[in-house]
Design an enzyme around this catalytic site. Structure first.
Site, PDB file in Angstrom:
ATOM      1  N   GLY A 188      16.978  53.838  48.717  1.00 46.45           N
ATOM      2  CA  GLY A 188      16.369  53.743  50.043  1.00 46.45           C
ATOM      3  C   GLY A 188      15.196  54.701  50.213  1.00 46.45           C
ATOM      4  O   GLY A 188      14.326  54.482  51.065  1.00 46.45           O
ATOM      5  N   GLU A 193      20.434  51.558  42.735  1.00 51.34           N
ATOM      6  CA  GLU A 193      21.557  50.953  43.467  1.00 51.34           C
ATOM      7  C   GLU A 193      22.528  50.214  42.556  1.00 51.34           C
ATOM      8  O   GLU A 193      23.741  50.227  42.784  1.00 51.34           O
ATOM      9  CB  GLU A 193      21.037  49.985  44.537  1.00 51.34           C
TER      10      GLU A 193
END
Ligand code: 3H9
Length: 698
Positions: free
Chosen positions: A100, A123
């Site tokens: 992010g 991720e």
């Protein structure tokens, strides 16, 4: 202090984030950025710089918030606000912009970075996919192939590479803030253009019709059974076939699916478990540490050589002791060969390999170990020999030196007794190949001092290992559990299965290798020789090792003799099922009065994994391991247990303890209570209706 501050410097607004240790995008941080961007829309600023304090730019979403009730603004919502800013926002990156964090930078209108920075979308390592536009923005900037590579491997790339593929616009040296402010002035001078990545069309050139099919096939081989890599491909495919907004919808739907999956829960569990395992319960954070500047290693075999490489790789000189010059040369040759392989793979330059080996000094004289801060013994796995080595170390090493044994099984307390300084003695159990395997089991003797323990934990991190603490018992955490797993593999063979059937079941479960193929790789003689030092009681039931012994006696020692549980092609080393092995198994079954019957795959899987789990519970109840998650760390990083199942204890929890307990009781009735006694802790938790997590947090 607020985690976000906003300040106007001339005509540039500076949004500073300060959320140590890694500026994870917690709710407070998201809220603060939202407010700062809102404030900047109405002030005199012409452009904004988003910069982080501390050691890194944003390292991603706050993983500890996952699974909790969502709090607005969500990260995707915040990134919409950032991109919609009427004033260009420039991300100024240092350290690592991950997940992010990179997605935030990509939603900004420009990105600059220090040349030492790294960026990535890791991720996938958490069983997730970038859920805040990463799968849609990276292909727009860097192209489809680079996006697939970056997002499915999760490996961060250097700022230079990021610049080359278009993820960042400007590389900076020196002071990041002043460089970013200069860049902001350039942006203003050029008309403060709002460069939105979402406006770019994805370049489809060179993307063939079957590109994504090939990606999926490749990834299903590389990441067997893992769902996230496949979903990432689906998102990137959407980036070329759909509009940005539609692509984001696909990404969101698949992100939520991943987030809710057991695979992601398992990988997130391991993320935190890996970081928790270096913390010793009851040990003060400020426990003084010893300096480790010189290391002595006794034994230049495969293990000792591999251990030496770990230290010289981080610049710590090693003195390697062997029994004579010949053995020493052999040891150095093994190390040279290992380095040559690394160089050949392009992972190291020849110059660095030479530089590292120059840090190794050979000796045959114990007196040369007098000045060492840490000495690690890696000699033959025999208690009497180890005790002799430690008595010798006691007489030559300086006071305060840490004396460590790389034993896999021996009693560290007995080893410590052969010295006058048991407080300085510890077990440091490396895993083969020691220069590659991540795990370091740290074995705490009854008298090991807190300072030695704390230093060993820090040392493990210095040499890039993942430590896990074990108390003393036969085999410590890892090999004690492995013994039960191997027991069931042997019993399944004897009772009706085959090496191929067992190995296939365990590989399909996700183990790096099946237990019998591992036996052939390690050498069938290893277990045989270890058993030689045991009493009949310690060896356990003959049915659990008679097949291995029979193969040993036939000279079938595994891969090194071209035959063990399998036959190995001399050229290709390909393993081949061998009818002779079946004859050996059948003969042993007959001799032991065992009637062979087919065993189905589910039963094989349950017998092997539940044997591991049950022993894990015993290890917990005896206090050998500090916590269940340490056992998971041991298995995921030392024994090839599939990370996406979270380790044996997490796997147990995900199956349900009641089911495991009932099955173990039933196995006791079917296969013998001498093998299947449910651990008291397992029984207790089931009776109390508690989970392992509840017990751990009690
Ligand atoms: C994501 O971003 C999803 C989005 O796409 C979409 C959302 C909608 N959160 O590793 P360290 C803690 S997914 C919470 O020892 P280092 C860590 O637990 C995320 N906590 O330091 C530890 O705590 P403690 C994608 C985090 O210098 C402390 O920080 N990002 C997070 O060796 C220090 O960590 C990632 O997967 C986090 N995101 O390494 C990056 N990250 O002190 C994950 C760290 O209590 N992080 N903590 O034990 C890393 O890879 C490493 O931490 C990093 C620093 C390389 C940054």
């Amino acid at each position: 202090m607020s985690v976000v501050s906003y300040q106007l410097e001339g005509d540039i607004g500076i949004i500073r984030l300060n959320n140590p240790p890694v500026n994870a995008l917690s709710h407070a941080l998201r809220l603060g950025i939202q407010d700062a961007v809102a404030q900047a829309q109405n002030d005199a600023s012409l452009a904004l710089v988003l910069i982080c304090q501390g050691r890194t730019f944003i390292a991603g979403a706050d993983i500890s918030e996952f699974g909790k009730a969502p709090m607005l603004p969500s990260l995707p919502g915040l990134l919409d606000i950032i991109e919609a800013s009427t004033k260009p926002i420039i991300a100024a990156i240092h350290g690592t912009a991950l997940g992010g964090g990179l997605e935030t930078a990509l939603a900004c209108h420009y990105r600059c970075a220090l040349s030492s920075a790294k960026v990535g979308l890791p991720e996938v390592k958490l069983g997730l996919l970038p859920g805040a536009g990463g799968t849609q923005r990276v292909p727009r900037l860097a192209g489809v192939k680079a996006a697939v590579d970056l997002i499915t491997t999760g490996t961060p790339i250097s700022a230079t590479k990021a610049l080359n593929i278009g993820l960042i616009d400007k590389m900076l040296e020196g002071d990041l803030l002043s460089g970013a402010l200069d860049f902001a002035k350039e942006v203003i001078a050029q008309g403060a253009v709002l460069k939105k990545v979402s406006d770019i069309d994805v370049d489809k050139t060179g993307i063939s019709a079957d590109f994504f099919t090939e990606c999926r096939a490749h990834l299903s081989k590389r990441f067997r059974q893992q769902q996230a890599p496949q979903r990432i491909v689906e998102c990137i495919e959407a980036s070329i076939s759909k509009s940005f907004e539609e692509g984001l919808k696909v990404e969101r739907r698949l992100f939520v699916e991943c987030m809710q999956s057991t695979q992601s829960a398992a990988l997130r569990h391991l993320f935190f478990a890996e970081r928790l395992s270096s913390k010793i319960k009851g040990l003060a954070k400020d426990t003084p540490l010893k300096d480790i500047k010189r290391v002595g290693i006794i034994g230049g075999g495969t293990m000792g050589g591999g251990i030496a490489m770990n230290f010289v790789n981080v610049g710590i000189p090693v003195t390697l002791l062997e029994i004579n010059d010949q053995a020493l040369q052999r040891g150095k040759d093994i190390i040279a060969k290992n380095y040559a392989t690394t160089v050949k793979k392009g992972k190291l330059t020849t110059a660095l390999a030479v530089q590292r080996q120059a840090l190794i000094t050979g000796t045959t004289d114990y007196n040369d170990l007098a000045d060492m801060d840490l000495v690690i013994e890696a000699v033959f796995e025999n208690l009497a020999i180890k005790k002799q080595v430690f008595a010798k170390l006691d007489s030559v090493c300086k006071p305060g030196a840490i004396l460590a044994s790389n034993t896999s099984y021996q009693d560290v307390n007995l080893i410590a007794e052969s010295t006058s300084r048991p407080q300085d003695v510890i077990g440091l159990h490396f895993f083969s190949p020691a220069n590659v395997m991540k795990l370091l089991e740290i074995v705490r003797g009854d008298k090991t001092s807190e300072q030695v323990l704390a230093t060993s934990m820090v040392m493990a991190k210095t040499i890039k290992k993942i430590p896990a603490l074990s108390r003393v018992c036969y085999g410590f955490i890892g090999n004690r559990m492995l013994r039960q797993y191997a027991r069931e593999a042997q019993l399944c063979l004897l009772e009706g299965s085959t090496p191929e059937a067992i190995d296939t079941v365990m590989q399909n479960f996700g183990m790096a290798m099946g237990p019998l193929a591992v036996g052939d790789l390690a050498g069938i003689d290893i277990g045989y020789k270890a058993r030689e030092g045991l009493t009949d009681v310690e060896k356990g039931d003959v049915r659990t090792y008679c097949i291995a012994d029979a193969l040993y006696e036939m000279g079938r020692l595994g891969q090194k003799t071209g035959a063990g549980y399998y036959r190995y092609d001399a050229q290709t080393r390909q393993r081949i099922a061998d009818p002779i092995v079946l004859e050996v198994i059948e003969a042993q079954a007959k001799q032991r009065g065992v009637e062979r019957k087919a065993i189905n795959d589910d039963t094989i899987l349950a017998r092997l994994t539940f044997a591991l789990i049950n022993e894990g519970f015993k290890i917990l109840e005896e206090g050998i391991a500090q916590r269940a998650s340490d056992i998971d760390v041991v298995y995921a990083f030392g024994y090839g247990f599939p990370a996406f199942r979270g380790g044996p204890m997490f796997y147990a929890e995900s199956l349900g303890l009641e089911k495991i307990y009932q099955t173990i009781c039933q196995f006791g009735e079917t296969y013998g209570e001498e093998f299947w006694q449910p651990a008291s802790l397992l029984k207790q938790l089931v009776a109390e209706g508690k989970t392992l997590t509840e017990w751990t947090n009690r």
